[in-house]
Design a protein around this motif. Structure first.
Motif, PDB file in Angstrom:
ATOM      1  N   MET A   1       0.833  -1.181   0.000  1.00 48.78           N
ATOM      2  CA  MET A   1       0.000   0.000   0.000  1.00 48.78           C
ATOM      3  C   MET A   1       0.883   1.251   0.000  1.00 48.78           C
ATOM      4  O   MET A   1       2.039   1.215   0.372  1.00 48.78           O
ATOM      5  CB  MET A   1      -0.930   0.020   1.202  1.00 48.78           C
ATOM      6  N   ASP A   3       1.772   5.539   0.760  1.00 48.45           N
ATOM      7  CA  ASP A   3       1.667   6.532   1.822  1.00 48.45           C
ATOM      8  C   ASP A   3       0.294   7.187   1.786  1.00 48.45           C
ATOM      9  O   ASP A   3      -0.274   7.501   2.832  1.00 48.45           O
ATOM     10  CB  ASP A   3       2.749   7.604   1.676  1.00 48.45           C
ATOM     11  N   ASP A   6      -2.085   4.896   3.465  1.00 45.32           N
ATOM     12  CA  ASP A   6      -1.868   4.924   4.916  1.00 45.32           C
ATOM     13  C   ASP A   6      -2.474   6.172   5.538  1.00 45.32           C
ATOM     14  O   ASP A   6      -3.108   6.104   6.592  1.00 45.32           O
ATOM     15  CB  ASP A   6      -0.372   4.853   5.239  1.00 45.32           C
ATOM     16  N   ARG A   7      -2.295   7.324   4.880  1.00 46.81           N
ATOM     17  CA  ARG A   7      -2.888   8.574   5.375  1.00 46.81           C
ATOM     18  C   ARG A   7      -4.411   8.453   5.351  1.00 46.81           C
ATOM     19  O   ARG A   7      -5.094   8.813   6.314  1.00 46.81           O
ATOM     20  CB  ARG A   7      -2.421   9.761   4.530  1.00 46.81           C
ATOM     21  N   ALA A   9      -6.249   5.701   5.419  1.00 50.22           N
ATOM     22  CA  ALA A   9      -6.698   4.718   6.412  1.00 50.22           C
ATOM     23  C   ALA A   9      -6.686   5.318   7.812  1.00 50.22           C
ATOM     24  O   ALA A   9      -7.572   5.039   8.627  1.00 50.22           O
ATOM     25  CB  ALA A   9      -5.818   3.474   6.347  1.00 50.22           C
ATOM     26  N   GLU A  10      -5.700   6.171   8.087  1.00 48.26           N
ATOM     27  CA  GLU A  10      -5.639   6.828   9.396  1.00 48.26           C
ATOM     28  C   GLU A  10      -6.879   7.708   9.615  1.00 48.26           C
ATOM     29  O   GLU A  10      -7.492   7.685  10.689  1.00 48.26           O
ATOM     30  CB  GLU A  10      -4.369   7.670   9.477  1.00 48.26           C
ATOM     31  N   ARG A  22      -8.382  -0.418   6.468  1.00 49.45           N
ATOM     32  CA  ARG A  22      -7.841  -1.636   5.853  1.00 49.45           C
ATOM     33  C   ARG A  22      -8.925  -2.693   5.743  1.00 49.45           C
ATOM     34  O   ARG A  22      -8.983  -3.429   4.764  1.00 49.45           O
ATOM     35  CB  ARG A  22      -6.656  -2.157   6.649  1.00 49.45           C
ATOM     36  N   ARG A  37      -9.895   0.821  -2.179  1.00 49.03           N
ATOM     37  CA  ARG A  37      -8.620   1.504  -1.911  1.00 49.03           C
ATOM     38  C   ARG A  37      -8.648   2.927  -2.463  1.00 49.03           C
ATOM     39  O   ARG A  37      -8.227   3.865  -1.798  1.00 49.03           O
ATOM     40  CB  ARG A  37      -7.457   0.718  -2.516  1.00 49.03           C
ATOM     41  N   GLU A  41      -8.086   6.262  -0.274  1.00 47.53           N
ATOM     42  CA  GLU A  41      -7.025   7.207  -0.639  1.00 47.53           C
ATOM     43  C   GLU A  41      -7.576   8.590  -0.958  1.00 47.53           C
ATOM     44  O   GLU A  41      -7.093   9.595  -0.423  1.00 47.53           O
ATOM     45  CB  GLU A  41      -6.255   6.681  -1.857  1.00 47.53           C
TER      46      GLU A  41
END
Length: 135
Positions: A1, A3, A6-7, A9-10, A22, A37, A41
């Motif tokens: 995945m 960055d 990840d941002r 998902a946070e 996730r 996804r 994103e």
């Protein structure tokens, strides 16, 4: 995945709970994982992460948009839960639905307020009483 994911998902987790970003992708199959996804994103990594609005304000705006579009009951239920998770009150959520009746009309608002009210009850929240006279 990435960055970016990840941002996203946070921020998704901040609205819906730990591990949900996730989890949204993992519960899909095949190419549907790509679409999930992209949503994490773009919607959360790019938009929700911007400054200027609180998560509560973003959730109320999301609810207003969903009510106005209509026919998106699963998303309306999800954003009702998200709004509660980020601190919105049942009164704020219901008043958001009532406010947009002037833009979307009574059929959409009545359908939406039923979905939202049912979800609030399901989440164990008290429903504020009516403000006007009863029929």
């Amino acid at each position: 995945m990435s960055d970016r994911f990840d941002r996203g998902a946070e921020w998704f987790d901040a609205v819906y709970g730990e591990g949900r970003g996730r989890g949204l992708v993992e519960q899909q199959t095949g190419r549907a994982q790509d679409l999930a996804r992209f949503g994490v994103e773009f919607n959360f990594g790019d938009l929700y992460s911007r400054p200027g609005l609180t998560l509560a304000q973003r959730e109320l705006l999301s609810l207003a948009s969903l009510v106005t579009i209509g026919g998106l009951e699963p998303q309306l239920r999800g954003h009702t839960r998200g709004a509660l998770h980020v601190g919105c009150t049942p009164e704020e959520i219901l008043e958001t639905v009532i406010h947009v009746v002037q833009y979307c009309g009574f059929p959409k608002a009545l359908n939406a307020i039923r979905v939202v009210t049912d979800e609030l009850v399901l989440q164990g929240r008290d429903i504020p009483p009516a403000l006007g006279p009863q029929p």
